[in-house]
Write an enzyme that holds these catalytic residues in place. Structure first.
Site, mmCIF file in Angstrom:
data_model
loop_
_atom_site.group_PDB
_atom_site.id
_atom_site.type_symbol
_atom_site.label_atom_id
_atom_site.label_comp_id
_atom_site.label_asym_id
_atom_site.label_seq_id
_atom_site.Cartn_x
_atom_site.Cartn_y
_atom_site.Cartn_z
ATOM 1 N N GLU A 149 -2.677 9.392 12.012
ATOM 2 C CA GLU A 149 -1.902 8.423 12.769
ATOM 3 C C GLU A 149 -0.823 7.794 11.894
ATOM 4 O O GLU A 149 0.293 7.585 12.311
ATOM 5 C CB GLU A 149 -2.832 7.334 13.322
ATOM 6 N N GLN B 275 -7.078 5.714 22.858
ATOM 7 C CA GLN B 275 -7.783 5.350 21.629
ATOM 8 C C GLN B 275 -8.465 4.010 21.852
ATOM 9 O O GLN B 275 -7.964 3.166 22.594
ATOM 10 C CB GLN B 275 -6.840 5.314 20.427
ATOM 11 N N ASN C 268 1.610 -2.902 8.365
ATOM 12 C CA ASN C 268 2.282 -2.488 7.135
ATOM 13 C C ASN C 268 1.800 -3.284 5.923
ATOM 14 O O ASN C 268 1.902 -2.809 4.788
ATOM 15 C CB ASN C 268 3.799 -2.590 7.318
ATOM 16 N N GLU C 269 1.254 -4.467 6.160
ATOM 17 C CA GLU C 269 0.693 -5.221 5.041
ATOM 18 C C GLU C 269 -0.568 -4.522 4.522
ATOM 19 O O GLU C 269 -0.768 -4.376 3.319
ATOM 20 C CB GLU C 269 0.368 -6.663 5.470
#
Lengths: 335, 422
Positions: free
Chosen positions: B247, B131, B403-404
Site C-alpha cells: 500500500e 479494507q 507520513n509522520e
C-alpha cells in the site's frame, strides 16, 4: 531499460571510495586551500591511474570513451569525499569542449595529457562559470564565450565560501578557436559540467547524511541519543528522501547525454535542480542536527557544507536550470 | 552494440508492443465522459461493468499469473500499463483494495485454495473488496486493534468496530486484522469476511468533499470459516505488514498516475498563459521533475537485475568527519524503504493539485463538486477533476500510515537511528 549501476560500476565506485578514504581527503583539502596543492595533485594522479581523468576522453586521444553514467558515478564519489580541484572542469567539461570542437590539433595537444593525468585543466565561461577554479595550481586554463576559445591568463585569486575552491579571475590569453563551432561546443561543455556538478552535489549530500546519522546516534541529550527524538528523525528522513529521488534524475540525464541528445539539456537541468535542492537540504539539516559543533570548523563539516553552497549556484543557477526545463515543457517535451 | 549493464531507457520490442496494445485498447474503450461517481449506486454498477470489460480484454490484472486471469507481465510492463491507464484517464479501479492490497498478500501468504477461489472473482470485480484496518482507537497505532475474533465451531465469530474502511459502503467483502490473543502484535489474525451477512452493519461516512468513499463497519458475532483466515492464526501482523508495504509502495499509487497528472498540469499551465509568472512556472517545473523522478526511480527498481549486488547494509560507525558509503540506493532494499516512496508520492500529489488550483484561480472553487462534468475530458484536466483530485490528494499523507509514521519508519528502519520510546 536499465537505470541502476552495473556490478562493474559498483566496483569502480567502491575502488574510488577506498582510494579516497585512504588518501585522507580532508587533510589534502586543507592543504590545497593553504597553497600546498602537492598532496592533492598526488590524489589526482591516482585518479588518472584509475581511469577517472580519461573517462570522457575518446579512445583515439588516450581516453576510455566511457558512458556518461560512468562519469556521473565517478563524480558522485569525488563529491562524496569533497575532493579539491576542478572536477567538473577537468573530468567532464574540458573533454566535452575539445571533443565537440573537433579541432584535431587542440585535441592532440591536450586530451591525451588530460587523460593521463599529466595535465589538470580548468575553464571559465561567463556568465555561469565566471571564474576558473584552481587556475593558479593547474596547467591548462581555458576561457570561452559563444564565439571564441582562448587560453586563460590567471589573475587575482578571489575568496570563495569554500576555501578549497581556488577561484581565479582569468584574462584573455592566446586565441585558440573562433567561429560558429565554438558556441555549440561551449553549450555542450556547460551541460557536461553541470551534470558532473550535480553528481558531486549528490555525493556531498550523501556524505553529510551519513556523518549526521552517526552524530545523531552518538550525541546524547536529556539522557538519550538525539537521533531518538522524532524532530531529528523526521528532518533526516526528508534528507534521505530528497537524495533518493534525485539520483534517478542524475542517471537519466547521463542516459540522455548518450542516447537522446535532444532531451539532454532538459534532463541535465532536472538533475542539477534536484541534486542541488537535495544537497542543500542535507547541508541545512546536517548543520542543524550537529548544532554548534557543526558550525565550528573543528567538526570538519565545513568542507561539505561550503562545497554544497558553492556548487549549488555554479554551472547554472537553479533559476536558470528551471527556466530551461520550463522552455522544454512549454515546447511539449514531456516524455 | 551496447555492452551489457549499460544504463538506458529503451523499451524492448515486447514492451513496446505491450504499450501499443494497451494504448490502443484504452483509446477505443475508455468512456468519453466520466462514469458516475464510484460511490453512487449507478457509479457502482458502471465501475463494476468497467472492471469486467477490462478483465475480458485481459487487462484487469496484467501482472498476475495467467492462471488467475493475469498476463504475467514484468514489473516494468506493469509500470507501463499504469502509465497508459492514467494517461487515458480510465475509470478509477473500484476494486483497488483487492487488487493492490489483498492480492499481493494472497500471493505471499494465501493457500492455493484461497487463491483459486478468490483471485479470479476479484479480477472481474465479482467480489469488490473493502479494507478494514483502522478502528476508533487504532489509527496510526494499528496494533491497538480491539475487534475480536472468537473461536467457534469451524471458524471464528467477529465482533467490534472498524472505521475509515474504503469502499465498505458498496463492497461485497472486506479484509482486516482481528484480535485473537493478548500479545499486542502476535495476538492478531488476518481475516476475510462478507459485508452482506447477518451481524454486519455498515454506516457510510461523508468525506470533506461530500462523497462517501469510506464507512464504519459494526460487527456482531459475524461468522467467518477457517478457510478465510489468511496466514496463520496470531500471525496477522506479519501478514498485514506485507500488504502495508504494498500500500505504501508503488503498487497502490504508481508513477503513471503522477506523470499523467504532471502532463495535464503542464498543458493547463500552457493554456492558462501562465508562462510569464515565474513563481507559478517554477512550481509547475518542480511538480513535473518530481513526477519524473518517481517514474525513473521505479524504472530503476523494476529493472534491477537479479544478479545485481544487493544494497549494502547501513554504514558502520566511523570517524565523524569521514564519509562512509551507503551504496547506490537505499530504497531497493526491503519493505520499510517503501515508506520513502509513500511520503514522496503523497506530497507530490498534493503539490501537483495545489499548483493546478492556483492556475485555475477563482474558477478553482467552482469545480462544482459532483454537479457537473464540464471540462473533464479536456487534456488539461478540467476544473472538476482538479478540484476532486485535490480533495483526494489531501488524504494521501494520512492513509496507509501517516507520513509522520513513515518518516519515523524511514529514520529507524532505513537509516538505522535508535527507536522511539513508544
Amino acid at each position: 531499460m536499465r537505470l541502476t549501476p552495473s556490478a562493474e560500476q559498483e566496483q569502480f565506485a567502491a575502488a574510488l571510495h577506498a582510494m579516497l578514504t585512504e588518501a585522507d581527503i580532508p587533510t589534502v583539502a586543507r592543504r590545497w586551500a593553504a597553497d600546498d596543492p602537492a598532496p592533492g595533485q598526488v590524489v589526482w594522479r591516482r585518479l588518472a591511474e584509475l581511469g577517472v581523468a580519461g573517462l570522457a576522453v575518446p579512445e583515439r586521444w588516450g581516453g576510455l570513451a566511457a558512458h556518461p553514467a560512468d562519469v556521473v558515478i565517478a563524480c558522485e564519489e569525488l563529491g562524496h569525499h569533497a575532493l579539491p580541484g576542478p572536477v567538473a572542469e577537468s573530468i567532464a567539461a574540458l573533454p566535452m569542449l575539445l571533443t565537440t570542437l573537433g579541432d584535431d590539433a587542440l585535441c592532440e595537444t591536450w586530451l591525451p595529457r588530460l587523460a593521463s593525468g599529466e595535465v589538470i585543466g580548468t575553464l571559465a565561461v561567463a556568465p555561469h562559470v565566471p571564474y576558473a577554479t584552481d587556475a593558479d595550481v593547474v596547467s591548462l586554463v581555458l576561457r570561452a564565450d559563444e564565439r571564441t576559445l582562448r587560453l586563460g591568463v590567471p589573475g587575482p585569486r578571489l575568496r570563495s565560501v569554500d576555501d578549497t575552491r581556488r577561484l581565479v579571475e582569468v584574462a584573455d590569453g592566446a586565441l585558440l578557436v573562433t567561429g560558429p563551432t565554438v558556441g555549440p561546443a561551449v553549450a555542450h561543455a556547460l551541460d557536461a559540467g553541470a551534470l558532473a556538478c550535480a553528481a558531486q552535489l549528490l555525493g556531498a549530500g550523501h556524505a553529510l547524511l551519513e556523518t549526521t546519522l552517526r552524530y545523531a546516534g552518538q550525541r546524547t541529550q536529556f539522557g538519550q541519543p538525539i537521533g531518538q527524538f522524532q524532530a531529528v528523525k523526521h528532518l533526516l528522513a526528508d534528507v534521505a528522501i530528497g537524495l533518493e529521488f534525485a539520483r534517478p534524475l542524475l542517471y537519466a540525464a547521463a542516459v540522455a547525454l548518450a542516447d537522446h541528445p535532444a532531451m539532454a539539456a532538459r534532463d541535465i537541468s532536472a538533475a542539477k535542480v534536484a541534486c542541488a535542492d537535495a544537497a542543500q537540504r542535507a547541508a541545512r539539516t546536517a548543520l542543524q542536527v550537529h548544532g554548534a559543533i557543526g558550525y565550528a570548523r573543528e567538526s570538519g563539516l565545513d568542507l561539505w557544507l561550503t562545497r554544497i553552497w558553492a556548487l549549488a549556484r555554479t554551472w547554472g543557477t537553479q533559476s536558470w536550470h528551471r527556466d530551461r526545463i520550463r522552455t522544454a515543457l512549454a515546447a511539449g517535451d514531456l516524455t | 552494440m551496447r555492452p551489457a549493464g549499460t544504463m538506458n531507457l529503451d523499451l524492448d520490442d515486447e514492451t513496446h508492443a505491450f504499450r501499443a496494445e494497451v494504448r490502443s485498447w484504452l483509446a477505443t474503450n475508455v468512456p468519453a465522459t466520466p462514469l458516475p461517481p464510484v460511490d453512487t449506486p449507478e457509479g457502482d454498477l458502471a465501475h463494476r461493468a468497467w472492471e469486467r470489460q477490462l478483465a475480458t480484454a485481459g487487462l484487469s490484472v496484467v501482472s498476475w499469473p495467467t492462471a488467475y486471469g493475469g498476463r504475467d507481465v514484468s514489473p516494468l510492463q506493469w509500470l507501463i500499463f499504469e502509465e497508459e491507464y492514467h494517461r487515458a484517464r480510465a475509470p478509477v479501479r473500484i476494486n483497488q483494495n483487492g487488487l493492490f492490497l489483498l492480492a499481493p498478500t494472497l500471493f505471499a501468504h494465501g493457500t492455493a485454495e484461497q487463491r483459486a477461489r478468490l483471485l479470479p472473482r476479484m479480477a472481474r470485480a465479482d467480489d469488490v473488496w473493502a479494507q478494514a484496518w483502522s478502528e476508533p482507537e487504532a489509527g496510526s497505532d494499528l496494533a491497538g486493534i480491539r475487534s475480536r475474533a472468537v473461536r467457534t465451531d469451524g471458524g471464528w465469530l467477529l465482533s467490534g468496530q472498524k472505521t475509515w474502511s474504503t469502499r465498505a459502503a458498496q463492497a461485497d467483502r472486506a479484509f482486516g486484522l482481528f484480535r485473537t490473543g493478548v500479545d499486542r502484535h502476535r495476538g492478531l489474525t488476518y481475516l476475510m469476511f462478507d459485508l452482506r451477512v447477518e451481524g454486519v452493519t455498515v454506516r457510510p461516512i461523508q468525506q470533506v468533499g461530500g462523497a462517501t468513499g469510506f464507512a464504519e463497519i459494526f460487527l456482531d458475532q459475524v461468522f467467518v470459516p477457517d478457510a478465510d483466515v489468511l496466514g496463520a492464526v496470531d500471525q496477522g501482523w506479519t501478514v498485514a505488514m506485507s500488504t502495508a508495504s504494498h500500500e505504501r509502495g508503488l503498487s497502490l499509487r504508481s508513477p503513471g498516475r503522477f506523470t499523467a497528472a504532471a502532463g495535464r498540469l503542464v498543458r493547463l499551465w500552457c493554456r492558462a498563459g501562465a508562462h510569464a509568472d515565474p513563481a507559478l512556472s517554477d512550481r509547475v517545473v518542480d511538480g513535473w521533475v518530481a513526477a519524473r523522478a518517481y517514474q525513473l526511480h521505479s524504472y530503476g527498481t523494476a529493472t534491477r537485475e537479479a544478479t545485481d549486488r544487493p544494497p549494502e547494509p547501513p554504514p558502520p560507525p566511523g570517524r565523524a568527519d569521514r564519509p562512509t558509503r551507503t551504496g547506490p540506493t537505499m530504497l531497493s532494499g526491503g519493505g520499510h524503504a517503501t515508506s520513502m516512496t509513500k511520503v514522496f508520492w503523497s506530497e507530490l500529489d498534493v503539490a501537483l493539485h495545489e499548483v493546478a488550483l492556483d492556475l485555475l484561480g477563482p474558477d478553482a472553487e467552482t469545480g462544482g463538486l459532483r454537479t457537473g462534468t464540464a471540462g473533464w475530458a479536456g487534456d488539461d484536466g478540467g476544473t472538476d477533476a482538479w478540484l476532486d483530485g485535490y480533495l483526494f490528494s489531501l488524504a494521501g499523507p494520512i492513509y496507509a500510515g501517516t507520513n509522520e509514521i513513515q518518516r519515523t519508519v524511514i529514520a529507524e528502519r532505513v537509516l538505522g537511528l535508535p527507536r522511539d520510546r513508544r
